[in-house]
Design a protein around this motif. Structure first.
Motif, PDB file in Angstrom:
ATOM      1  N   ARG A 156       0.828  -1.198   0.000  1.00 48.63           N
ATOM      2  CA  ARG A 156       0.000   0.000   0.000  1.00 48.63           C
ATOM      3  C   ARG A 156       0.872   1.260   0.000  1.00 48.63           C
ATOM      4  O   ARG A 156       0.695   2.146   0.825  1.00 48.63           O
ATOM      5  CB  ARG A 156      -0.962   0.000   1.186  1.00 48.63           C
ATOM      6  CG  ARG A 156      -1.936  -1.185   1.162  1.00 48.63           C
ATOM      7  CD  ARG A 156      -3.050  -1.030   2.160  1.00 48.63           C
ATOM      8  NE  ARG A 156      -3.915   0.060   1.751  1.00 48.63           N
ATOM      9  CZ  ARG A 156      -4.348   1.023   2.571  1.00 48.63           C
ATOM     10  NH1 ARG A 156      -3.979   1.034   3.827  1.00 48.63           N
ATOM     11  NH2 ARG A 156      -5.130   1.968   2.128  1.00 48.63           N
ATOM     12  N   MET A 157       1.840   1.273  -0.887  1.00 45.06           N
ATOM     13  CA  MET A 157       2.692   2.443  -1.086  1.00 45.06           C
ATOM     14  C   MET A 157       3.563   2.774   0.123  1.00 45.06           C
ATOM     15  O   MET A 157       3.970   3.911   0.302  1.00 45.06           O
ATOM     16  CB  MET A 157       1.843   3.676  -1.440  1.00 45.06           C
ATOM     17  CG  MET A 157       1.010   3.514  -2.679  1.00 45.06           C
ATOM     18  SD  MET A 157       2.027   3.390  -4.145  1.00 45.06           S
ATOM     19  CE  MET A 157       2.667   5.057  -4.219  1.00 45.06           C
ATOM     20  N   ARG A 158       3.830   1.771   0.952  1.00 46.97           N
ATOM     21  CA  ARG A 158       4.671   1.997   2.115  1.00 46.97           C
ATOM     22  C   ARG A 158       5.740   0.913   2.184  1.00 46.97           C
ATOM     23  O   ARG A 158       5.509  -0.208   1.747  1.00 46.97           O
ATOM     24  CB  ARG A 158       3.848   1.914   3.408  1.00 46.97           C
ATOM     25  CG  ARG A 158       2.755   2.950   3.539  1.00 46.97           C
ATOM     26  CD  ARG A 158       3.345   4.280   3.930  1.00 46.97           C
ATOM     27  NE  ARG A 158       2.373   5.356   3.868  1.00 46.97           N
ATOM     28  CZ  ARG A 158       1.513   5.654   4.846  1.00 46.97           C
ATOM     29  NH1 ARG A 158       1.484   4.935   5.944  1.00 46.97           N
ATOM     30  NH2 ARG A 158       0.680   6.655   4.715  1.00 46.97           N
TER      31      ARG A 158
ATOM     32  N   HIS B  27       7.197  -1.789  -8.170  1.00 49.65           N
ATOM     33  CA  HIS B  27       7.992  -0.793  -7.460  1.00 49.65           C
ATOM     34  C   HIS B  27       9.427  -0.887  -7.975  1.00 49.65           C
ATOM     35  O   HIS B  27       9.872  -1.948  -8.399  1.00 49.65           O
ATOM     36  CB  HIS B  27       7.964  -1.025  -5.947  1.00 49.65           C
ATOM     37  CG  HIS B  27       6.647  -0.684  -5.310  1.00 49.65           C
ATOM     38  ND1 HIS B  27       6.119   0.589  -5.348  1.00 49.65           N
ATOM     39  CD2 HIS B  27       5.747  -1.447  -4.639  1.00 49.65           C
ATOM     40  CE1 HIS B  27       4.953   0.600  -4.711  1.00 49.65           C
ATOM     41  NE2 HIS B  27       4.691  -0.618  -4.280  1.00 49.65           N
ATOM     42  N   HIS B  28      10.105   0.241  -7.946  1.00 50.65           N
ATOM     43  CA  HIS B  28      11.509   0.266  -8.375  1.00 50.65           C
ATOM     44  C   HIS B  28      12.315   0.823  -7.202  1.00 50.65           C
ATOM     45  O   HIS B  28      12.486   2.024  -7.066  1.00 50.65           O
ATOM     46  CB  HIS B  28      11.648   1.134  -9.633  1.00 50.65           C
ATOM     47  CG  HIS B  28      12.958   0.972 -10.321  1.00 50.65           C
ATOM     48  ND1 HIS B  28      13.138   1.189 -11.665  1.00 50.65           N
ATOM     49  CD2 HIS B  28      14.165   0.585  -9.857  1.00 50.65           C
ATOM     50  CE1 HIS B  28      14.399   0.960 -11.992  1.00 50.65           C
ATOM     51  NE2 HIS B  28      15.041   0.610 -10.893  1.00 50.65           N
TER      52      HIS B  28
ATOM     53  N   HIS C 138       7.384   5.881  -7.468  1.00 51.41           N
ATOM     54  CA  HIS C 138       6.499   6.582  -6.542  1.00 51.41           C
ATOM     55  C   HIS C 138       7.363   7.400  -5.591  1.00 51.41           C
ATOM     56  O   HIS C 138       7.788   6.927  -4.533  1.00 51.41           O
ATOM     57  CB  HIS C 138       5.635   5.578  -5.773  1.00 51.41           C
ATOM     58  CG  HIS C 138       4.968   4.584  -6.680  1.00 51.41           C
ATOM     59  ND1 HIS C 138       5.355   3.271  -6.771  1.00 51.41           N
ATOM     60  CD2 HIS C 138       3.953   4.741  -7.572  1.00 51.41           C
ATOM     61  CE1 HIS C 138       4.598   2.652  -7.669  1.00 51.41           C
ATOM     62  NE2 HIS C 138       3.738   3.529  -8.168  1.00 51.41           N
ATOM     63  N   GLY C 139       7.597   8.645  -5.994  1.00 50.66           N
ATOM     64  CA  GLY C 139       8.602   9.470  -5.323  1.00 50.66           C
ATOM     65  C   GLY C 139       8.308   9.776  -3.872  1.00 50.66           C
ATOM     66  O   GLY C 139       9.211  10.175  -3.134  1.00 50.66           O
TER      67      GLY C 139
ATOM     68  N   GLU D  29      -3.907   6.359  -1.692  1.00 45.66           N
ATOM     69  CA  GLU D  29      -2.645   5.717  -1.299  1.00 45.66           C
ATOM     70  C   GLU D  29      -1.460   6.453  -1.903  1.00 45.66           C
ATOM     71  O   GLU D  29      -0.440   6.668  -1.259  1.00 45.66           O
ATOM     72  CB  GLU D  29      -2.621   4.267  -1.789  1.00 45.66           C
ATOM     73  CG  GLU D  29      -3.529   3.340  -1.015  1.00 45.66           C
ATOM     74  CD  GLU D  29      -3.626   1.949  -1.644  1.00 45.66           C
ATOM     75  OE1 GLU D  29      -4.036   1.041  -0.944  1.00 45.66           O
ATOM     76  OE2 GLU D  29      -3.308   1.797  -2.845  1.00 45.66           O
ATOM     77  N   LEU D  30      -1.626   6.838  -3.152  1.00 48.51           N
ATOM     78  CA  LEU D  30      -0.512   7.440  -3.880  1.00 48.51           C
ATOM     79  C   LEU D  30      -0.115   8.796  -3.296  1.00 48.51           C
ATOM     80  O   LEU D  30       1.055   9.147  -3.259  1.00 48.51           O
ATOM     81  CB  LEU D  30      -0.911   7.600  -5.351  1.00 48.51           C
ATOM     82  CG  LEU D  30       0.146   8.069  -6.342  1.00 48.51           C
ATOM     83  CD1 LEU D  30       1.371   7.189  -6.275  1.00 48.51           C
ATOM     84  CD2 LEU D  30      -0.431   8.041  -7.740  1.00 48.51           C
TER      85      LEU D  30
END
Lengths: 201, 158
Positions: free
Chosen positions: A48-50, A74-75, A127-128, B107-108
C-alpha cells in the motif's frame, strides 16, 4: 556491599521538539565492553505504497529481502541517508525493479546484503513519495521506539555506557549521552531538535 | 481568467458526476476515483486517442517537473513512470481501451502534503498542456470533470 551482577534495565523515551513521543526512532546503547550485533535475515515489504516496516534495524552481515505485495511494480532504491551519523554503509547503493503481485502470486523479490554500519534511505523511482529506512547498527543493544516513543532494554551490562538516538528527520546528530548502568533502572528522556512529520492514513 | 473559470466549471460538473457514480454503483467500489463508466461519449477520440493522450501527457509531465511551485513534488519520481500511469488513467477515464493498474489516488498521495493551491497548480498545468495540444475547450472541461473529484483523495493539507 556486593554489587549486583545482574543486567540493568534501561528505558529511553524519545520526544520531539514539542514534547510528544516519537515512534520509529532508533536507540543504540554502547556498553563499555562492546557487544557486536548478530546478523539476521529480514524482510521489508512494499505494501500500500509503504515500506513495511518503515524503519528496519539489522546487523552487518544481514540479508535484507524486499518483497512487493502491491499489485503494481515498485523500483526500489537505497541511497545514503540524509540523516546525521556515519553515513551509508559501503556497497549499499542499490536499486531493483520488483514486479507487482497478481491474484495468484506475490510480486517480485530481491535480496540485498549489508556489510557495514550506517543508515540507508529507501525510496522508489516510480512513486517518489515512498520513504523507508534501513539502519545497520554496530551494537547488539539497538531498538526502535514504540508508539509511545519508548525503547526498553533489559539486558544491558552494568557499568558505563553511551547512548545514541537516531531519527531520519534529525539531520543534526544528537550528542551521545553517558549512562551509568547499575542495579536500579535507568530512565532517560531524549528530545529531538525537530518535529517529525506525521504520516497519514 | 479562462483557466479559473474552467476549473470551477470542472468542479461543478464533477459534483454532478460523482453523484451519478453513487447512484449507479450498488456495492462499495474499490476504486471510486477511477470510474470508467463515467466516460462521456467520444472524449477518447476528442483527445486524439492513445497517441494524442501520450502527447498530452508528455507535455503535461514536462510542465509539472519544471513547475516553480509543485515541481519539487516530482523530483524523486521517474518522469517516464509518471507518464505511463497518467496515460493509462486518462485513457481509461476518457473511455479508451486501457486499464490503469497503479495505486489508488489516496494511497498514492497520502504522504505528499498536497494542499488546494498545489492541486490547482496541477490543474492549470494540465489546462496549458491541453491548450498546447489544440484540444477544444469543451473537451478540456469534460476531462477535467472526470479528474476533479480526485481532489478528495489527493488534497491532505487544508
Amino acid at each position: 556491599m556486593a554489587a549486583s551482577a545482574t543486567a540493568g534495565n534501561v528505558q529511553v523515551q524519545v520526544l520531539d521538539k514539542e514534547g510528544r513521543p516519537v515512534p520509529d526512532a532508533v536507540v543504540v546503547v554502547y556498553p563499555s565492553a562492546a557487544v557486536a550485533p548478530v546478523a539476521s535475515n529480514v524482510t521489508i515489504a512494499q505494501q500500500r505504497m509503504r515500506f513495511q516496516p518503515l524503519v528496519t534495524v539489522v546487523a552487518p552481515g544481514s540479508r535484507v529481502r524486499f518483497t512487493n505485495l502491491d499489485r503494481w511494480d515498485h523500483h526500489i532504491r537505497g541511497t545514503p541517508s540524509a540523516g546525521a551519523g556515519p553515513g551509508a554503509p559501503a556497497g549499499t547503493n542499490f536499486e531493483m525493479r520488483l514486479a507487482g503481485a497478481t491474484a495468484d502470486a506475490t510480486g517480485g523479490e530481491a535480496d540485498v546484503a549489508v556489510h557495514e554500519p550506517g543508515a540507508v534511505l529507501l525510496g522508489c523511482h516510480l512513486h517518489g513519495s515512498m520513504r523507508g529506512h534501513l539502519f545497520v547498527t554496530d551494537s547488539a543493544y539497538t531498538l526502535k521506539t514504540d508508539t509511545d516513543g519508548i525503547a526498553r532494554f533489559d539486558q544491558i551490562p552494568e557499568g558505563t555506557a553511551q547512548l545514541r538516538v537516531w531519527h531520519p528527520e534529525q539531520l543534526v546528530d544528537l550528542p551521545r549521552r553517558a549512562l551509568q548502568i547499575g542495579a536500579a533502572p535507568v530512565l532517560e528522556s531524549v528530545p529531538l531538535s525537530v518535529v517529525p512529520r506525521r504520516r497519514r492514513l | 481568467m479562462k483557466n479559473t473559470t474552467a476549473l470551477y466549471c470542472a468542479l461543478l460538473l464533477a459534483g454532478a458526476s460523482l453523484t451519478g457514480v453513487h447512484a449507479q454503483t450498488p456495492a462499495a467500489g474499490s476504486k471510486p476515483t477511477v470510474a470508467a463508466p463515467l466516460a462521456p461519449a467520444d472524449l477518447y477520440a476528442a483527445l486524439g486517442e492513445k497517441a494524442g493522450i501520450v502527447r498530452l501527457v508528455d507535455d503535461f509531465v514536462e510542465r509539472l517537473v519544471r513547475h516553480p511551485r509543485i515541481g519539487s513534488q516530482f523530483k524523486d519520481t521517474k518522469p517516464a513512470a509518471l507518464k505511463e500511469g497518467l496515460v493509462d488513467q486518462f485513457c481509461q477515464l476518457s473511455g479508451g481501451p486501457c486499464v490503469y493498474e497503479g495505486p489508488d489516488m489516496a494511497e498514492l498521495h497520502a504522504d505528499m502534503d498536497i494542499n488546494k493551491g498545489d492541486f490547482n497548480a496541477l490543474v492549470e498545468a494540465l489546462q496549458a498542456a491541453m491548450d498546447a495540444q489544440g484540444i477544444a475547450f469543451a473537451q478540456q472541461n469534460r476531462l477535467l470533470a472526470l479528474l476533479a473529484p480526485m481532489h478528495r483523495d489527493i488534497i491532505t493539507v487544508h
